[in-house]
Design an enzyme around this catalytic site. Sequence first.
Site, short mmCIF file in Angstrom:
data_model
loop_
_atom_site.label_atom_id
_atom_site.label_comp_id
_atom_site.label_asym_id
_atom_site.label_seq_id
_atom_site.Cartn_x
_atom_site.Cartn_y
_atom_site.Cartn_z
N HIS A 1 -0.33 -72.42 29.77
CA HIS A 1 -1.35 -72.75 30.85
C HIS A 1 -0.14 -74.23 31.86
O HIS A 1 -0.71 -74.35 32.83
CB HIS A 1 -2.39 -73.68 31.09
CG HIS A 1 -3.76 -72.50 30.72
ND1 HIS A 1 -4.18 -71.44 29.46
CD2 HIS A 1 -4.67 -71.93 31.76
CE1 HIS A 1 -5.04 -70.82 30.03
NE2 HIS A 1 -5.41 -71.07 31.30
N GLU B 1 -23.68 -75.29 7.68
CA GLU B 1 -22.90 -76.12 8.66
C GLU B 1 -21.18 -76.39 8.50
O GLU B 1 -20.71 -75.81 9.53
CB GLU B 1 -22.99 -77.83 8.14
CG GLU B 1 -22.66 -78.60 8.76
CD GLU B 1 -22.44 -79.94 8.82
OE1 GLU B 1 -23.31 -80.64 7.47
OE2 GLU B 1 -21.89 -81.23 10.03
#
Length: 379
Positions: A338, A242
């Site tokens: 951005h 995991e």
Amino acid sequence: MTTVDTPERRQLRELTRSFVTREVLPHLSDWERAGELPRSLHETAAKVGLLGIGFPESVGGSGGDLLDSMVVTEEIIRSGGSSGLIAALFTHGIALPHIVAARDEALIERYVRPTLAGTMIGALAITEPDGGSDVAGIRTCAVRDGDHYVVNGAKTYITSGVRADFVTTAVCTDFPKSGSLSLLVIDKGTPGCTVGRRLEKLGWHCSDTAELSFVDVRVPVTNRVGPEDTGFLAIMQQFAAERLSLATQAYATAQRCVDLAVRWCRDRRTFGRPLVGRQVVRHRLAEMHSRTEAARAYVHEVAERVAAGQPVVTEVAIAKNVAVSACDFVVDAALQLHGGFGYLRDAEVERHYRDARLLGIGGGTTEIMNEIIAKGMGL
Ligand SMILES: Cc1cc2nc3c(=O)[nH]c(=O)nc-3n(C[C@H](O)[C@H](O)[C@H](O)COP(=O)(O)OP(=O)(O)OC[C@H]3O[C@@H](n4cnc5c(N)ncnc54)[C@H](O)[C@@H]3O)c2cc1C
């Protein structure tokens, strides 16, 4: 060429890419708004052979190992998918391994095969409202009554817990003490087992997350995974896969954000020049790229050692923290590059920025990884 780059794995990448392009990208925004994935996606993923990657054919899987699962994760995110999508579609990656490892044919027939065929959904419930880091302190209790256990307690933050048909649940089997854990597979339809709440989250929007309540839930003893009181060890053994999956999601998310930022910085012009024409921007992209590369290389190395059966508990914890740290840095920098667009729902980096925040919390927090690392250092 690393072993993550073989002809078979290149084929697996292509298969994953075409699955994401065809079956996921046209719908992902809708699923993010709906707060869950459709069950039909599980069946489609099973049909093309992706759902069973990492599980042996003898239990209904498609074969392959941890490195193959990592290839699928890398490619889903590289193709425009997300860690939230992976969490929801591949929840069986944490719900089933304990059952497979216990080699309980009846449980494999009833839960593992249908889940890998995409017709059932499973979840893993360890965390409780009183705490998740202290696994040994679990208080949901299972008291033996003839050939059943009677389960009482609550679990929270359970991925796919709203949609799940069954929940592999960690329970305390030496009530009123605590510390002896067992795993029980609990059918969601069992009287007394209810979804208390669907939880709203910062990210992972297409992945449903539940609070589960258990009130006098009668679970057949035959639904116990492995011998009584072996749950803690079973949970710890499966944590490696995991944690490496989360580490893979972290560097893959970072890579995707590097790619998006490079593309943006080539196109976006300010003061008469593309952003990439500024040294400060190029250096920022170089730093993002370097941290991503280093994280990927380390996670790959540790994953190969895990796949070879080596005991690398400390290294797995380092891998998770190194990859999460790289990802945190990169998603933040990519959003900043951005500008205002990065803050909008229309921007893919916005989703990665939100989704990435979970990676240092799930599967053991950054602080708990540091505890493991310190222990490994003999501190
Ligand atoms: C979206 C999402 C999906 C999840 N999916 C699942 C799932 O499917 N199944 C499941 O069982 N769980 C799931 N979890 C739960 C997750 O594993 C836990 O949130 C995590 O283990 C931390 O437990 P906690 O939230 O109880 O924090 P706590 O254990 O209360 O910790 C709180 C803070 O204290 C820090 N801390 C705790 N102990 C120490 C210490 N000894 N030293 C220093 N710092 C410490 C932690 O690092 C953390 O920062 C999910 C969580 C989220 C948010």
